[in-house]
Design an enzyme around this catalytic site. Structure first.
Site, short mmCIF file in Angstrom:
data_model
loop_
_atom_site.label_atom_id
_atom_site.label_comp_id
_atom_site.label_asym_id
_atom_site.label_seq_id
_atom_site.Cartn_x
_atom_site.Cartn_y
_atom_site.Cartn_z
N ASP A 6 0.88 -1.18 0.00
CA ASP A 6 0.00 0.00 0.00
C ASP A 6 0.91 1.22 0.00
OD1 ASP A 6 -2.39 1.59 0.30
OD2 ASP A 6 -1.87 1.87 2.40
N SER A 7 0.28 2.40 -0.14
CA SER A 7 1.06 3.63 -0.10
C SER A 7 1.47 3.99 1.33
CB SER A 7 0.22 4.78 -0.65
OG SER A 7 -0.89 4.96 0.19
N CYS A 69 -4.10 -1.42 -1.99
CA CYS A 69 -4.26 0.02 -2.19
C CYS A 69 -5.22 0.18 -3.37
CB CYS A 69 -2.90 0.63 -2.50
SG CYS A 69 -2.99 2.36 -2.99
N GLU A 148 -2.88 9.20 8.12
CA GLU A 148 -1.44 8.93 8.29
C GLU A 148 -0.89 9.76 9.46
OE1 GLU A 148 1.04 7.09 6.31
OE2 GLU A 148 -0.61 6.00 5.38
N CYS A 180 -10.94 2.79 -0.03
CA CYS A 180 -9.55 3.13 0.31
C CYS A 180 -9.25 2.34 1.57
CB CYS A 180 -9.41 4.63 0.56
SG CYS A 180 -7.79 5.07 1.22
N HIS A 182 -7.26 2.86 3.86
CA HIS A 182 -7.05 3.66 5.07
C HIS A 182 -8.38 3.87 5.83
CE1 HIS A 182 -3.21 4.79 3.24
NE2 HIS A 182 -2.89 5.48 4.32
N1 DGL Z 1 -4.81 3.02 1.04
C1 DGL Z 1 -4.77 3.61 -0.27
C2 DGL Z 1 -6.01 3.25 -1.08
O1 DGL Z 1 -6.61 2.23 -0.78
C3 DGL Z 1 -4.53 5.08 -0.12
C4 DGL Z 1 -4.03 5.64 -1.34
C5 DGL Z 1 -3.27 6.90 -1.24
O2 DGL Z 1 -2.14 6.90 -0.78
O3 DGL Z 1 -3.79 7.90 -1.69
O4 DGL Z 1 -6.38 3.88 -2.03
#
Ligand code: DGL
Length: 270
Positions: A6-7, A69, A148, A180, A182
């Site tokens: 993931d990011s 992600c 974050e 997402c 997150h």
């Molecule tokens: N957790 C990522 C997602 O599912 C976040 C993406 C991001 O860094 O913008 O899209």
């Protein structure tokens, strides 16, 4: 090993559920914290990061990759599948199926990053399954940086959520996709704001179930993973490794909170 990327910390919501659903397999996690958020970047940039993340996990011994992600899955999963000869599981496919099957009034909301919502991938996949569904997408670009930062209960987070969710309330959706990884960290606030009648679909749960059924039906993959596991520590949680491309105090706190135990974050420049 199961490689997950993931990011940032969002994919840890997927990794946590995979730990619970598939406890017998070791996990390798990579959070590209140095480049978060992905969702506000171009498809080319996200694809470049996704390639590098995949290669890092493969070099560490991953036998299956979970793109945890949505932004990366929406923009890059076809490229990854074309370029790498390993199974690649994405967070979108199983989630859309669950939403399409579950909605009663056929009005589904999706919240995600700008890259995910603008890709139209959820709408396309849901309409293939149930053409009569109405899909209402809402990009929420401010949520990933707030999460974050560890702002999971702040007044500002609630205000921003209100702004994002009010249009969806007006559309009288009965299902809301957290598009997402997150966002499960804000489920408590999202449910309160969208109303308790609305069924929230968490892509981490659907993806972990999808991965389990894939592994249950792929003996050739699971036997290679098992062979590798002979080198692993005996206690199953000790064999999971968590890499990040940058580390900050809020990140460490979030990671510990997500898993309910101390997570050893290994900083690496993948
Ligand atoms: N957790 C990522 C997602 O599912 C976040 C993406 C991001 O860094 O913008 O899209």
């Amino acid at each position: 090993m199961i490689g997950i990327f993931d990011s940032g910390v969002g994919g840890m919501t997927v990794a946590r559920t995979i730990e619970q659903v598939c406890p017998q397999y070791p996990l390798l996690y990579f959070g590209d914290v140095a480049h978060t958020p992905y969702g506000s970047k171009s498809s080319e940039t996200i694809t470049g990061y996704s390639r590098r993340n995949t290669e890092f996990l493969l070099n560490q011994g991953a036998k299956v990759i979970v793109v945890a992600c949505n932004s990366a899955a929406a923009t890059s999963v076809d490229t990854l599948r074309a370029e790498y000869a390993v199974p690649i599981i994405d967070v979108i496919t199983a989630t859309t199926r669950k939403a399409a099957e579950g909605t009663v009034n056929r009005r589904i909301g999706i919240i995600g990053t700008r890259a995910t919502v603008q890709s139209g991938i959820y709408e396309k996949q849901i309409k293939q399954l149930r053409p009569a569904c109405q899909i209402y997408g809402q990009a929420c670009p401010l949520l990933v940086p707030l999460i974050e930062e560890g702002w999971l209960n702040q007044r500002e987070t609630k205000m921003i959520l209100r702004r994002y969710l009010t249009p969806l309330r007006q559309h009288q959706i009965d299902t809301l996709i957290l598009g997402c990884t997150h966002y499960p960290l804000l489920t408590h606030l999202i449910q309160k704001r969208i109303g308790k009648r609305v069924h929230i679909i968490d892509s981490s749960i659907e993806t972990a179930r999808h991965l389990k059924s894939f592994l249950d039906n792929s003996p050739e993959i699971t036997s290679t993973i098992r062979k590798k596991m002979q080198d692993c520590p005996p206690h199953h949680l000790e064999k999971n490794r968590f890499f990040v491309s940058d580390s900050t105090p809020p990140l460490q706190k979030l990671a510990n909170g997500i898993f309910g135990r101390k997570i050893n974050l290994i900083t690496t420049h993948a």
